[in-house]
Scaffold this motif. Structure first.
Motif, PDB file in Angstrom:
ATOM      1  N   TRP A 101      76.062   8.685  74.255  1.00 14.85           N
ATOM      2  CA  TRP A 101      76.694   8.931  75.584  1.00 14.85           C
ATOM      3  C   TRP A 101      77.782  10.008  75.518  1.00 14.85           C
ATOM      4  O   TRP A 101      77.973  10.745  76.468  1.00 14.85           O
ATOM      5  CB  TRP A 101      77.294   7.635  76.147  1.00 14.85           C
ATOM      6  N   ALA A 102      78.430  10.137  74.374  1.00 14.70           N
ATOM      7  CA  ALA A 102      79.503  11.135  74.254  1.00 14.70           C
ATOM      8  C   ALA A 102      78.944  12.553  74.305  1.00 14.70           C
ATOM      9  O   ALA A 102      79.511  13.445  74.965  1.00 14.70           O
ATOM     10  CB  ALA A 102      80.275  10.921  72.976  1.00 14.70           C
ATOM     11  N   ALA A 130      77.984  13.312  77.795  1.00 17.10           N
ATOM     12  CA  ALA A 130      79.173  13.604  78.623  1.00 17.10           C
ATOM     13  C   ALA A 130      79.664  15.036  78.397  1.00 17.10           C
ATOM     14  O   ALA A 130      80.029  15.748  79.340  1.00 17.10           O
ATOM     15  CB  ALA A 130      80.281  12.621  78.301  1.00 17.10           C
ATOM     16  N   SER A 136      73.666   4.676  72.884  1.00 20.11           N
ATOM     17  CA  SER A 136      74.076   5.653  71.875  1.00 20.11           C
ATOM     18  C   SER A 136      73.931   7.064  72.444  1.00 20.11           C
ATOM     19  O   SER A 136      73.110   7.305  73.326  1.00 20.11           O
ATOM     20  CB  SER A 136      73.217   5.494  70.613  1.00 20.11           C
ATOM     21  N   GLU A 194      70.316   9.436  69.463  1.00 21.29           N
ATOM     22  CA  GLU A 194      69.895   8.188  70.078  1.00 21.29           C
ATOM     23  C   GLU A 194      68.633   7.668  69.402  1.00 21.29           C
ATOM     24  O   GLU A 194      68.453   6.464  69.216  1.00 21.29           O
ATOM     25  CB  GLU A 194      69.650   8.417  71.575  1.00 21.29           C
ATOM     26  N   ALA A 225      76.634   4.280  80.844  1.00 22.55           N
ATOM     27  CA  ALA A 225      76.217   4.399  79.439  1.00 22.55           C
ATOM     28  C   ALA A 225      77.183   3.680  78.512  1.00 22.55           C
ATOM     29  O   ALA A 225      76.773   3.009  77.553  1.00 22.55           O
ATOM     30  CB  ALA A 225      76.109   5.870  79.067  1.00 22.55           C
ATOM     31  N   VAL A 226      78.468   3.800  78.832  1.00 27.42           N
ATOM     32  CA  VAL A 226      79.447   3.125  77.976  1.00 27.42           C
ATOM     33  C   VAL A 226      79.340   1.612  78.137  1.00 27.42           C
ATOM     34  O   VAL A 226      79.444   0.842  77.171  1.00 27.42           O
ATOM     35  CB  VAL A 226      80.871   3.617  78.320  1.00 27.42           C
ATOM     36  N   TRP A 227      79.115   1.156  79.367  1.00 26.51           N
ATOM     37  CA  TRP A 227      79.026  -0.286  79.618  1.00 26.51           C
ATOM     38  C   TRP A 227      77.831  -0.900  78.907  1.00 26.51           C
ATOM     39  O   TRP A 227      77.913  -1.997  78.356  1.00 26.51           O
ATOM     40  CB  TRP A 227      78.961  -0.497  81.139  1.00 26.51           C
ATOM     41  N   ARG A 259      76.480   0.322  76.287  1.00 24.96           N
ATOM     42  CA  ARG A 259      76.596   0.658  74.857  1.00 24.96           C
ATOM     43  C   ARG A 259      75.419   1.502  74.384  1.00 24.96           C
ATOM     44  O   ARG A 259      74.850   1.278  73.313  1.00 24.96           O
ATOM     45  CB  ARG A 259      76.710  -0.608  74.005  1.00 24.96           C
ATOM     46  N   LEU A 282      78.277   8.204  82.999  1.00 27.83           N
ATOM     47  CA  LEU A 282      79.025   7.978  81.768  1.00 27.83           C
ATOM     48  C   LEU A 282      79.523   6.536  81.700  1.00 27.83           C
ATOM     49  O   LEU A 282      79.443   5.886  80.639  1.00 27.83           O
ATOM     50  CB  LEU A 282      80.190   8.962  81.696  1.00 27.83           C
ATOM     51  N   VAL A 283      80.016   6.033  82.822  1.00 27.77           N
ATOM     52  CA  VAL A 283      80.522   4.658  82.837  1.00 27.77           C
ATOM     53  C   VAL A 283      79.395   3.675  82.550  1.00 27.77           C
ATOM     54  O   VAL A 283      79.550   2.706  81.783  1.00 27.77           O
ATOM     55  CB  VAL A 283      81.182   4.350  84.194  1.00 27.77           C
TER      56      VAL A 283
END
Length: 705
Positions: free
Chosen positions: A38-39, A42, A36, A689, A30-32, A34, A27-28
């Protein structure tokens, strides 16, 4: 109905923690970057991890349990003093009503009597036992109804689950007096004073008193009166009156207002032991039996023997000059006048009057007997002669008068019917081990070859007989003293083993002890052999029957029991006493006292009600000691740890205990739902995505051109 969420993972927790860590790392990243969707990914990972944790909803169905209050009621002996029993009964009824008025509260009652073997009040043991029988989570409080005289504080529970309270019986103005014997030896030497330490102690709100009366009785006889100071130790010298067991009873009269007189008496038992037995043996002339008497007496190291022998009578004319005789003048005046009272026993062996002992000396011996002395006469032909000892001042105390006839023939001594009951000759035929002779009649003893014919006096007891049932051994009491007459000088034949011999040593021992008033050889006795609370009552008598024995209990009540005859002159019964304490037994003119356990049981050592003994254990629970005479308290609910007592009330701690009757477990995330949610989130993340990806949008625009 109460529900809670529980987790029962499908895999070990460490594996689950590892997977959660990997998901967090993804998750970290994917967020880093950016990325699409990822939420949604999660959420999909969270659903999968939640499904693996296997959450369930547990629903418990519970029934509420009532609180328990334990009441220990002291019903020991000290609680029966004054009106303590009524106070305790009123307190228990009040407690029952208070508990019944409270919802979901029960009362457990424990009644406590006296401890076994004089253990006293075992209140803490009873409380511990009651706590062990009940669930600790339900106990809301404990109440002790007692006078505070507890004897097992070492058994107090280390931890109490609820407030402990004491409802104290007794009155603030109570007082009591008790008698204490602080030291008493088991043995004492006769003739030497034994020192006892006595104390008369006032307890509580006693009136001011300096001196009180003290009575001292020995063997149940009339008491001697003394004055004793109060609350002071007093050394009291006592001279034992006789050998054997001496029962000493000390008592102080009951006073108006004191709680009880059960502790006003004290009984001790001391065995009197003779240090030395002083015997004066007076031999009239040398003969075969003289050496036997001397050897018998010298064989006992406890005997101090003074032997007075007439070796050269005045009528003997052998021509030997007096200055050549190697004889020492015997101190007759000193022995028979000045120091005669120092002898325990005087034996006359074949003695006749020859002018050596003046009538004044023999009259002194007669006075010695009347004053409590003992004389044994072993009679030979001299007793039947004109110079007989009977025809002297000593004859007034002798139990038989000679007829001047002497039997020179063999005979076997027999025990008379009275002798079968008399302690001097009772069972004597069992001593030699030969109970019957060859003809099957009489004891199997050796014969004697001479007997003196005598007429027994009116007050003498004939315990052995000889030729034609003529009196052989006669015993008599004269005022305070005792005399015995053996109408033969051939007892020594038993010692020599003639025709098998006989129990001469045992006969002499019994004679000596009877004449010195040893209690175990008294003709009329009432004795008790205690074992715990059981007493064996023994009555010895010369009569054919005895009456009922009256037993006076420690509380003053009386019982009457009938004894069974177990042997000639012996009656016995085993009786179970209801309680420890001092018992008085009486049959006719014979009586005795006996203490089962201490004369004053432990319950009566300290009788003033007090809460000091229980203060420490009560304070640990924030409880209270409340005097019943000041009013009975009500019950209130208090939280744990808070003060549990106040003016007019004592507190209980509600426990809110319950019992689970049913448990239902429902899964919060079924497997099919978890799979459906996780799949939908993963597909949704992929579609999202795909729509937002720039590469895909560019590819679509090129195909459009």
């Amino acid at each position: 109905m109460i529900g809670q969420v529980i987790l029962d993972p499908l895999v070990p927790w460490m594996v689950l923690y590892g997977l959660a860590a990997l998901a967090l790392v993804g998750l970290v990243v994917a967020v880093w970057r950016r990325l699409s969707g990822w939420a949604l990914r999660a959420l999909a990972a969270l659903v999968i991890l939640g499904a693996m944790a296997n959450p369930s909803l547990q629903r418990d169905e519970r029934d509420r349990l009532s609180d328990i209050v334990i009441a220990v009621v002291d019903e020991s002996a000290s609680q029966r003093l004054s009106d303590r029993g009524a106070q305790s009964a009123a307190a228990l009824e009040h407690l029952r009503a208070e508990v019944a008025a409270r919802p979901d509260t029960e009362l457990r009652e424990v009644m406590l009597g006296d401890g076994a073997d004089n253990a006293g009040t075992e209140l803490m043991t009873a409380l511990s036992g009651a706590l062990a029988e009940e669930p600790q989570a339900r106990i809301a409080g404990m109440v002790l109804i007692t006078d505070g005289r507890v004897h097992d504080m070492s058994a107090a529970p280390a931890r109490l689950p609820a407030p402990l309270h004491v409802l104290l019986s007794g009155r603030d103005g109570d007082w009591d007096r008790r008698l204490v014997v602080k030291n008493a030896p088991a043995f004492a030497i006769l003739g030497e004073p034994v020192s006892l330490t006595l104390r008369i102690e006032d307890q509580g709100a006693a009136p001011e008193t300096r001196f009180v009366d003290l009575g001292i009785a020995i063997d149940g006889g009339p008491p001697l009166a003394f004055q004793m100071p109060v609350n002071r130790d007093v050394e009291l010298p006592i001279d034992l009156p006789h050998g054997g067991l001496n029962v000493l009873q000390f008592s102080t009269p009951a006073q108006v207002g004191e709680l009880t007189d059960r502790n006003n008496d004290a009984v001790i038992q001391i065995n009197g032991v003779r240090d030395r037995l002083r015997v004066l043996l007076v031999s009239g002339e040398p003969h075969a039996g003289e050496r036997t008497w001397r050897n018998l007496l010298k064989s006992d190291r406890a005997v101090d023997l003074v032997h007075f022998t007439i070796l050269r009578p005045p009528e003997k004319q052998d021509g030997v000059p007096v200055n050549e005789l190697s004889l020492i003048a015997f101190p007759t005046r000193e022995l028979f006048l000045e120091k005669v009272d120092e002898f325990d026993l005087i034996i006359f062996d074949r003695y006749k009057r020859r002018g050596i002992l003046p009538s004044l000396y023999l009259e002194s011996v007669a006075d010695y007997v009347r004053a409590g002395g003992a004389v044994l006469v072993s009679a030979g032909p001299d007793y039947a002669s004109a110079d007989s000892l009977y025809r002297s001042p000593l004859g007034a105390v002798l139990p038989g008068a000679p007829t001047a006839r002497v039997y020179e023939e063999g005979f076997t001594p027999q025990i008379t019917e009275l002798g079968q009951r008399h302690p001097v000759t009772e069972g004597l035929d069992q001593v030699s081990g030969r109970t019957v002779d060859e003809d099957g009649e009489g004891p199997g003893w050796g014969r004697w070859l001479r007997q003196i014919d005598v007429e027994p006096s009116a007050g003498s007891d004939v315990v052995m007989s000889g030729i034609d049932a003529q009196p052989l051994l006669m015993l008599e009491r004269v005022d305070e003293g005792r005399v015995a007459l053996l109408a033969s000088d051939h007892a020594w034949l038993w010692d020599r083993g003639f025709e098998g011999g006989g129990p001469q040593l045992e006969l002499l021992r019994r004679l000596a002890h009877w004449m010195m008033k040893e209690p175990e050889l008294e003709e009329e006795t009432l004795t008790v052999e205690p074992t715990g609370l059981t007493m064996r009552i023994l009555r010895r008598t010369l009569q054919d029957s005895v009456g009922a024995v009256t037993i006076t209990h420690p509380d003053g009540t009386e019982s009457s029991v009938t004894l069974d005859e177990v042997a000639p002159g012996r009656h016995a019964l085993t009786w179970e006493a209801p309680e420890v304490g001092l018992y008085r037994l009486r049959e006719g003119e014979v009586e005795t006292v006996i203490a089962l356990g201490p004369a004053a049981p432990r319950e009566f050592e300290q009788t003033i009600a007090t809460g000091e003994t229980l203060d420490a254990v009560v304070a640990q629970t924030n409880g209270a000691v409340v005097r019943i005479e000041e009013g009975l308290p009500s019950l209130r609910a208090v939280r744990a740890g808070r003060p549990a007592a106040g003016r007019g009330w004592i507190g209980l701690t509600p426990r809110d205990a319950y019992r689970t009757v049913d448990v239902r477990v429902l899964p919060l995330l079924p497997e099919w739902l978890a799979l459906l949610l996780a799949g939908a989130l993963v597909i949704g993340a992929w579609l999202f995505e795909g729509r937002r990806s720039p590469r895909l949008r560019d590819a679509g625009a090129t195909r459009g051109r």
